[in-house]
Design an enzyme around this catalytic site. Sequence first.
Site, PDB file in Angstrom:
ATOM      1  CB  CYS A 131      48.569  31.001  47.549  1.00  0.00           C
ATOM      2  SG  CYS A 131      46.895  31.738  47.543  1.00  0.00           S
ATOM      3  CD  GLU A 175      41.649  43.697  46.138  1.00  0.00           C
ATOM      4  OE1 GLU A 175      40.482  42.801  46.451  1.00  0.00           O
ATOM      5  OE2 GLU A 175      42.846  43.531  46.511  1.00  0.00           O
ATOM      6  CB  CYS A 198      42.037  37.458  45.477  1.00  0.00           C
ATOM      7  SG  CYS A 198      43.187  38.094  46.585  1.00  0.00           S
ATOM      8  CD  GLU A 243      35.741  47.774  45.570  1.00  0.00           C
ATOM      9  OE1 GLU A 243      36.746  46.991  45.243  1.00  0.00           O
ATOM     10  OE2 GLU A 243      34.979  47.596  46.392  1.00  0.00           O
ATOM     11  CE  LYS A 257      41.906  31.210  44.177  1.00  0.00           C
ATOM     12  NZ  LYS A 257      41.136  32.535  43.881  1.00  0.00           N
ATOM     13  CD  GLU A 273      28.394  34.012  42.933  1.00  0.00           C
ATOM     14  OE1 GLU A 273      27.643  33.045  42.856  1.00  0.00           O
ATOM     15  OE2 GLU A 273      29.135  34.146  43.964  1.00  0.00           O
ATOM     16  CD  GLU A 310      37.223  32.144  43.275  1.00  0.00           C
ATOM     17  OE1 GLU A 310      38.308  31.810  42.739  1.00  0.00           O
ATOM     18  OE2 GLU A 310      37.362  33.359  43.746  1.00  0.00           O
ATOM     19  CB  SER A 321      37.824  44.457  47.361  1.00  0.00           C
ATOM     20  OG  SER A 321      37.678  44.686  45.924  1.00  0.00           O
TER      21      SER A 321
HETATM   22 FE1  HC1 Z   1      46.323  32.479  45.125  1.00  0.00          FE
HETATM   23 FE2  HC1 Z   1      45.354  34.649  44.223  1.00  0.00          FE
HETATM   24  S1  HC1 Z   1      47.148  34.471  45.173  1.00  0.00           S
HETATM   25  S2  HC1 Z   1      44.234  33.303  45.678  1.00  0.00           S
HETATM   26  O1  HC1 Z   1      46.622  32.395  46.996  1.00  0.00           O
HETATM   27  O2  HC1 Z   1      44.567  36.220  44.702  1.00  0.00           O
HETATM   28  O3  HC1 Z   1      44.964  29.744  44.867  1.00  0.00           O
HETATM   29  O4  HC1 Z   1      48.778  31.314  44.402  1.00  0.00           O
HETATM   30  O5  HC1 Z   1      45.808  32.223  42.266  1.00  0.00           O
HETATM   31  O6  HC1 Z   1      42.844  33.955  42.125  1.00  0.00           O
HETATM   32  O7  HC1 Z   1      46.602  35.818  41.611  1.00  0.00           O
HETATM   33  C1  HC1 Z   1      45.508  30.932  45.259  1.00  0.00           C
HETATM   34  C2  HC1 Z   1      47.955  31.800  44.894  1.00  0.00           C
HETATM   35  C3  HC1 Z   1      45.866  32.638  43.325  1.00  0.00           C
HETATM   36  C4  HC1 Z   1      43.827  33.993  42.852  1.00  0.00           C
HETATM   37  C5  HC1 Z   1      45.933  35.097  42.504  1.00  0.00           C
END
Ligand code: HC1
Length: 579
Positions: free
Chosen positions: A512, A283, A309, A286, A368, A376, A371, A329
Amino acid sequence: MLTITIDGKTTSVPEGSTILDAAKTLDIDIPTLCYLNLEALSINNKAASCRVCVVEVEGRRNLAPSCATPVTDNMVVKTNTLRVLNARRTVLELLLSDHPKDCLVCAKSGECELQTLAERFGIRESPYDGGEMSHYRKDISASIIRDMDKCIMCRRCETMCNTVQTCGVLSGVNRGFTAVVAPAFEMNLADTVCTNCGQCVAVCPTGALVEHEYIWEVVEALANPDKVVIVQTAPAVRAALGEDLGVAPGTSVTGKMAAALRRLGFDHVFDTDFAADLTIMEEGSEFLDRLGKHLAGDTNVKLPILTSCCPGWVKFFEHQFPDMLDVPSTAKSPQQMFGAIAKTYYADLLGIPREKLVVVSVMPCLAKKYECARPEFSVNGNPDVDIVITTRELAKLVKRMNIDFAGLPDEDFDAPLGASTGAAPIFGVTGGVIEAALRTAYELATGETLKKVDFEDVRGMDGVKKAKVKVGDNELVIGVAHGLGNARELLNRVRAGETFHAIEVMACPGGCIGGGGQPYHHGDVELLKKRTQVLYAEDAGKPLRKSHENPYIIELYEKFLGKPLSERSHQLLHTHYFK
Ligand code: HC1
Ligand code: SF4
């Protein structure tokens, strides 16, 4: 200031305070079910719908809901008269008259606020049961299970979804016994603009909204001799897991968590923090690439770059800002980068096919779960991340497996996918991703060593932050938002022409650490601050604090990826977005 006496104790409170606010200052615990007030995060549910918090106010005929009744000068209040206790019992009995009595098998059992109050008020039977209870279908998405038979219409979820997150998915529908909170046309959540952020789940007092649990799938994978099962743990998990396992809030349990995961039988115990460092490489590169083109006069380049993220945030901008899909990104989240590297580079190191490897994530987040199921992020139907459980689910699993968590020694993560720098744990708190990116971008862009790695201007709980950072001869304007309502505000400012070079967004209030899968915080902002401090302390205590200094990341590029933004990096570590 106004003077008020509650149960014989007198105090002074500022004008505009409610009776409930005043009671708190006197350590008088008035029970509530719908009340929700996190002032520091601008979260306030004013529904006053449950009526559990009623009190007697001298000189008034009717009982008053303490959460919504402003204090007047010299007010005299009683919170524990027979009339008050009877009213609360009746309210609870009426709520229970339209509530399943399956506490024994309810996902929220032991943490249900209605169950706790029913016990506190000695409810032993349900006198108003009339056989009219409504039955609603269960709605099961990848992240959330809605069991509206258990909805008590407190409206906390509506406040979170509509006011805080501005997603507008949930609202009250129907009347009487069939009244519930639901999406428009009573659609399933998965068919709406729900981001799976889980903030509705985080505040639901009953089992009406709970996470979709996958604990048993983990147990089955661990028991399968034909599989190699590895685990990654998100940055924010270590800051809160101990709260559910007998360790004082604000204590880092990184070492005990690694030890517990090993006792559970994971073949290798790794860390999402490794992938957070990798995310910064991709990132950050980029960002520098886009910035360089912009400074060279390329008017087609998209700035500000937006972090990508947080999967709740990704789904939010896909739905709400479909004209801006080329702005964020393209870097995958650390969770998904970890999965992609584990099922290629690491499976190769082990000499096994990807199908033999099971990747389990422990996340503070419900999005998550959704996700990892996005198509994909699979190869021929085999997902990069197989199973996601939350911090709460890991705590349940540790208890189920008779592990004395508090008594465990501190252990390290395994190499190579467990090593990280201080830039990684702060991903878990609002402002942390951009701070980590700035540390690396600064050194890569200028070739100089940063004198001070702490970028304090991007820290803190303000909903929207704006900071100016000097990188070489250029002054960069950085934006940070946590909570999707704040993200919307910031993006609207970008649309209106305000200049930013890079923006970090995290869907959950606080980042988070306040994720929908963390131990329930019950509106305790101080608890969120303690979690934040754990992550900043972990960063400060690391010998290396910049992602590009992680020796295992350097090795990964040397042996496998080539360099950031290489063809293989693009193939494995970058993604695209959908309307
Ligand atoms: Fe998160 Fe991440 S910080 S998104 O908040 O970018 O869930 O803790 O795991 O993938 O590293 C959550 C936290 C986490 C991702 C990272
Ligand atoms: Fe709204 Fe988030 Fe709940 Fe979805 S998960 S209904 S977006 S609060």
